[in-house]
Every structure is written in structure tokens, then in C-alpha cells.
Enzyme design. Sequence first.
Site, PDB file in Angstrom:
ATOM      1  N   GLY B 136     -10.951  31.323  -0.832  1.00 51.46           N
ATOM      2  CA  GLY B 136     -12.208  31.704  -0.318  1.00 51.46           C
ATOM      3  C   GLY B 136     -13.180  30.505  -1.028  1.00 51.46           C
ATOM      4  O   GLY B 136     -13.292  29.540  -0.614  1.00 51.46           O
ATOM      5  N   GLY B 189     -10.546  49.331   3.921  1.00 52.43           N
ATOM      6  CA  GLY B 189     -10.779  48.247   4.671  1.00 52.43           C
ATOM      7  C   GLY B 189     -10.264  46.951   4.027  1.00 52.43           C
ATOM      8  O   GLY B 189     -10.685  45.924   4.277  1.00 52.43           O
ATOM      9  N   LYS B 207      -1.584  29.942   2.437  1.00 53.03           N
ATOM     10  CA  LYS B 207      -2.432  29.013   1.737  1.00 53.03           C
ATOM     11  C   LYS B 207      -1.816  28.087   0.767  1.00 53.03           C
ATOM     12  O   LYS B 207      -1.999  27.099   0.593  1.00 53.03           O
ATOM     13  CB  LYS B 207      -3.259  30.088   0.902  1.00 53.03           C
ATOM     14  CG  LYS B 207      -4.396  30.912   1.751  1.00 53.03           C
ATOM     15  CD  LYS B 207      -4.736  31.969   0.962  1.00 53.03           C
ATOM     16  CE  LYS B 207      -5.375  32.918   1.624  1.00 53.03           C
ATOM     17  NZ  LYS B 207      -6.122  34.197   0.950  1.00 53.03           N
ATOM     18  N   GLY B 304     -14.783  37.507   1.280  1.00 52.39           N
ATOM     19  CA  GLY B 304     -15.860  38.012   1.612  1.00 52.39           C
ATOM     20  C   GLY B 304     -16.731  37.109   2.043  1.00 52.39           C
ATOM     21  O   GLY B 304     -16.798  35.739   2.057  1.00 52.39           O
TER      22      GLY B 304
END
Lengths: 428, 428
Positions: B136, B189, B207, B304
Site C-alpha cells: 500500500g 468487508g 507481492k 485503503g
Amino acid sequence: MSTPLRLGIAGLGTVGVGVVKMVRHQAALLQNRCGREIAISAVSARTRDKDRGVNISSYAWEDDPVALATRDDVDVFVELMGGSDGPAKAATEAALAAGKDVVTANKAMLAVHGQLLAGLAEENGRALRYEAAVAGGIPVIKALGEGLAGNEITRVMGVMNGSCNYILTRMESAGLTYEEVFDEANALGYLEADPELDVGGIDAAHKLAILSALAFGTRVDFDGVEIEGIGCVKIEDIRHAADMGYRIKLLGVAQMTGRGLEQRMAPCLVPAHSPLGQLEGGTNMVVIEGSDVGQIVLRGAGAGEGPTASAVMGDICDIARGLRLPVFGQPAATLATAPRASAAVPAPYYLRMALHDKPGALAKIATVLGDAGISIHRMRQYDHADDQAPVLIVTHKTTRGALDQALAAMDATGVVTESPVALRIESV
Amino acid sequence: MSTPLRLGIAGLGTVGVGVVKMVRHQAALLQNRCGREIAISAVSARTRDKDRGVNISSYAWEDDPVALATRDDVDVFVELMGGSDGPAKAATEAALAAGKDVVTANKAMLAVHGQLLAGLAEENGRALRYEAAVAGGIPVIKALGEGLAGNEITRVMGVMNGSCNYILTRMESAGLTYEEVFDEANALGYLEADPELDVGGIDAAHKLAILSALAFGTRVDFDGVEIEGIGCVKIEDIRHAADMGYRIKLLGVAQMTGRGLEQRMAPCLVPAHSPLGQLEGGTNMVVIEGSDVGQIVLRGAGAGEGPTASAVMGDICDIARGLRLPVFGQPAATLATAPRASAAVPAPYYLRMALHDKPGALAKIATVLGDAGISIHRMRQYDHADDQAPVLIVTHKTTRGALDQALAAMDATGVVTESPVALRIESV
């Protein structure tokens, strides 16, 4: 891109020797990653004949770093001498003026002359890179200036002087006084020739001033950093802090506030279980908070031959690969002059004082705090043998201004035996 | 450099919307840092009419991402659709072939087709950047590929699936079973549409495969990652591990060994007081170890809207500033095909099993381990009500090969009630 990138290295101390070793040991890897050979043309140092553990006889020698910086066979001037002025600055200026790129590990020079040098680099269309100047091997300049470039940065914090962190963690683990650990660290060679640069917070403040400029797009303002060294920290403070779930760190904090840029370097209490609180020994940590990315924490060795040389080599690779960025992330002329916001952000504080053991002494202190609008979160008075009663107070959030007023008023009461010590409790 | 950099964004889910917002909210900052405006020309998504909380009516619309990727008014194709093949790959290939730079957050596509796409980007002289594909908001691709480029990387480790780390830390803090927390996470979720991508370790393995290629200069080899999900971890394992000073993390480890490249993604025990051990909830952490820099730890939000968009914007800024690097840090043709070294590095293991409560059962297990050359560091048998005796063994260092042989032999003894669970204890 198949011509070698030719370095001129000024300064052959720990870091300079580390860079020479990396150029040699990683030659194939560097060639592959940079698309060209990294070569050393010439070197310079204070003493030519000295066993450095690495053979420098194949490189041209210059006594004068300015001459080195402007040699025709040098593409990148690697400045590893240190010192904010003198030869380092003269040679850096000469290199940029002569159209050389510059890589430096010199935090003092950038903290004091960053704006001037950034302008000079831009005028000449050259790179001036300084990853090694801040937090050793941690690629924080790259993270802040490139990886997080899309963010408005809201706060930057860091433990960036390994010697201070060593002293503070060693006091705690070995139960030694500041003076004892200071002497130990000095004997081990952990401290600068002028130890005040370390324990006085100046070295770390240089680094914070550089990070601030990059983070907030402001002109480097080293004089705007409020600096407090770790000399005021006693073993009792470390123990009291631990009792309450905190650890004491020499923490730099730079934050843009509604009133301007706040830059502080001071011993602070941080939660013991936070990444900053858990940092042991000479390790460094930088915490970056951005509008979109949230909080990023970077941790690694803050000094030493390998880590610092790694940072220098990262910059050299960038230059070899053709990266040319503005020195502080945007054109020097657009860097803002931020007003200095002294302790604009309220925080709780830890106060340690000794009171004359007389009736009403504690009441006077409590009254002074109340009068300054500061409410008390906890207060403890400890056992004592002599007539000095040790008292510890943790306040609720207050401004530094109100606190300073209260501290002055406490002195005036005559009940404190010496000026109280006040340490900010930083929310991390 | 004063012409705008024009984006075509395919995929308007959480990340795509985050990027649109950043382009708008940070316009002035981006202009100043990049030296040019960042503009959006066109967008594409599965559904045109949908309230995304951001007005996209001023951008051209394309139903077909390939058409978007090749538009004349697009300089950078921003691929945020996901999926290793299908439209994401087709549009990425089309964009590169049409001379566009590409920024993607698509770990699956790079893990599976990284070599092909790297070659294509190079042939066309374009950038293909993917900071958002790994961990991220943490600028780890930049740190590894640029900041630490002078180092030979020796090991890369990471907790890179926030959902798994959430499940494991929540099991511990709330004392819930894996199944209970899985259902909870799914209802919130936190899991992918196919939860096996998360809890099966596949997403994190994608990753890891990308990091390996960049770290070791090898062709991306996702199929070479040995993958084990977290479904085998019971609350008892977490408690036993805690008793011994460890925590269980879904940890990826990539390491170049004398026998080849070892890549593993599996639940492991790590020291509770290490940075990895202390990682809570959905946070990600990557640990990089290099020849010169030592150990660097990077921590931040792994998913996010804001953090992922921040990583995408970092890549866009790099492109706007003219950075063009080989996709995996060196020319695609020079990336090595490393032999797969399956569990080449010995380690201690944690074994949990249940034995039929019969005389001599424990002796048989101990004998099997001894016969495989594995010595026992600790062994505990726990209280039990039924005829299944829970037994926990920590071995001294052993190879995975010897261990697997011992595990098979244990099954053959008939004294274990089901196949033992074996978790590696990773030294971090």
C-alpha cells in the site's frame, strides 16, 4: 548512458572509505542497475598517507578539495568532509558552479546553507543530493521527497541521533546516571569530537531542519529549531516515565500549524509501546504523517560506515540513472519563508521538581499551575531523606507559553529548590 | 516541462476514486513539486453511472480500457482494475505499445506477467511503475529499487496482507477462533471477494514475488513461492507462541541462498518484541536487509483509499519529473532465472500435534524426530480430557526437508490423531 560516471570523493573518513569499498565490491551490481560503470577518478583528504584499509593509489590525489571538485575527469563531487562552512562549502559551491552534480552527507552545511546551495544547483542545472545527511542508511529523503510527493505532509518526527538514543536506553537498561553513560559513550568513540553536537541536540536539529524544508516546502530554517539537549534527563525521569508507560527519547518534531512552522528537538516522553518508544540503542527512526498516506515509519541504522555509504551510493545511482530533482522537492525560489511557531501545538507535560519540605509548598505549586490555566493529570510526591521533596506532575494539555509562565511563577514562589524540568509528552 | 501530464485512469473503485481526489485536492502542491500540472483526460470503469463521491463528468469516458489506454490525450495510463489477465493486461500492453507510461496497483498482473511487461516497457522506452502493488502506502519499491540500489540485498521479509494480520491479532486480543474472526472480517468487508486470495496467502505471495525480482535481480517467479495460508493457525497456537515470547504472523521471506532463491509465504513465529512481532491489525511492514545498509524496516498502511492512492501518485510524480528506470531495477534481459531453493535455510520449528493417549506415544514421536536428525529444544504435553493428548514441540534448527520426512514418519506411527501442524520460527 554507457560512459562511466566518474566520482571525486573528498573526505576519506569512515563514510568515504565505505563509499570507496562499495564502488569496488559492488561494481558489477552497480553497472547493471545504473546502466553504466561507477568509477572513482580522484580523492582528497586531510592526510594522504594513512592506512585506511583500502588501497587508494589508483585514484588521482588532490590536497585541495576545491581542485578535486572542479577536475575535468569528475562528474560527481562526493562531499564527505563535514562542517557547515570552510572547505566543504567552498568545494560544493565550486563543483556546482563547474557543472558537477554533488552528493553530500553534510547535514550541517545543508541546514545552514541549504537555500543558497539549492539555488546554485538549480542555476547550474545540477543535482545536489543528501540522503546520507539524515538518518544514515534510512532512505528517508527519497521517501519524503519522491515516494510521498503526492501528500501534503502534516508532521515529521524522528529519533535521529543514535548516540543520544544509546545514552538514554543505556541509562535505563544499566541503571546508570547520565554522566556515567556519557563518559562511557565518549570513551567508546560514540560521540562527536565536540560532544555537545550530539547531546546538545544540534546534530539532530540539523537533520530536522532539512526534513522540514523537504516536507513543508519551506526554506531551511535551522535557527528556527527550538533545541534542548538530553543533559537535563536524570535516571529518575526515565524511571518515572517508565512507571507511567512512557520512554524518553530525544525527539525531533516538525509540524505546520495555523501559526507557522513549529520545529523542536528536545527530550520527550513517548508511549513505551509505540515504534518510537521501542527504539533501542543507536538505531534511528523517522515517522512521516501525510494527508493521504497516513503514518509511515522508517527504521534503520543512523550512522556507521556501511549504512551511510549505502545512502551515498543510492544518491550516486540516482544521478547515474539520470534523476534530476529540485534539491528540496520544488524550485528553490518557491520555497516559502514560514513564520516560526514556537510550541504552537498544545501537549501534556511531565514536570519534575524538588520542593523545600515546608507546609504549603505543594499547594503553592498547584496554585501556580491553576493560575496559568494548567490542570493537573497526576501528581506524586516521593519519599525523601533530606529537606528536598521530589515532586512529579503530569499536566493535561497546555501550551508551552502557559507552561513557561507557570515555570517562571514557580521559581518566584521560592518553594522549588531549583528550576523544574519540563518534558513534553508527544502523542505519536 | 510546462505541459500538463495527462492521465487516463481505468478502474474507479476505492483506489481510483482516491487518485481522482488527490489530483484535485493536491493540484497546487503537485504542480509545484512536479514542475507541471497533473491532469485527468479520461476515465473508464465497469459502470458509468454510480455515485462515487467525486464528480467525474469533466473527464472523457471510455467503456473500453484498451481504448482509454491508447487515447491521444493520455500520457500515463493508470491501471487500477486488478486481475492478472483480462482487461488489465490487455490495456497495459496496449498502453506501452502506444508509447504511454503506465502506473499500476496490480500485484497479480505483475507477479504473473512481470517479465513480459517489463520487456515491453523497455522496448517502448516507457516507465511501468507499481509502488501501490506492494504494501500500500509504504514506499518500498522506491526504497528497494532506488534508495538501496548500491546494496546487494540479502533478505526481504514482509507482513503484506493486512486482512491476515488483522485476523491473527484479533484472534489473540479477543480470544476468538480463526473461524469466528474470519466471519467477522468477511462481514466487515475486509476480505477479497474470493477470501482465499487473502487467507490462503496468495495476495501476499504476489507481492513477495515482485519484491524478490527487484531485490535479487531475478525474473519474477510467483510459481516459485511456497505458499501456506493462515487457516491452520488455531487460537492455541497463538497462545502457546505467546507463552514462549513469539507472535504468529503471515510472513513472506525471500532470500538468495547458495542453492538458489528461496521464497516462502507462510504463518511463522517471530519474536514478540521485534518490529514484526509488534505489528497490530491491518498495518503492513517490510524488512529489507542489505550488504551495507544492514536492516531497514518500513511500516505503514497496506491498503485503503488514501495510502494506496498516495503510492499511485508517487509514481505519477516520478513520471512527471522525468524518471525512467528499468521496471525491476535493471534491464529485463539481464534478470536472472534463479533456481528455486525450497526451504534451503534451516530454522527451528514449532510443532503442534495431538497424540492418542497410549503408553509410548510420546516416545515414538521423539524417536521419529531423533531418527530424522532433529533435536528437541522444548516439549510440552498439556492437560486433556479426552483421549487426545495435545503436544507441543519446539525443535532446534533443522531443514524443512528433514522436518517433512519426520512429519511423514509421525503420520506412519499411528500415534498422531491428525497430521501435525509445523510453523517455522523465523529469526528477524
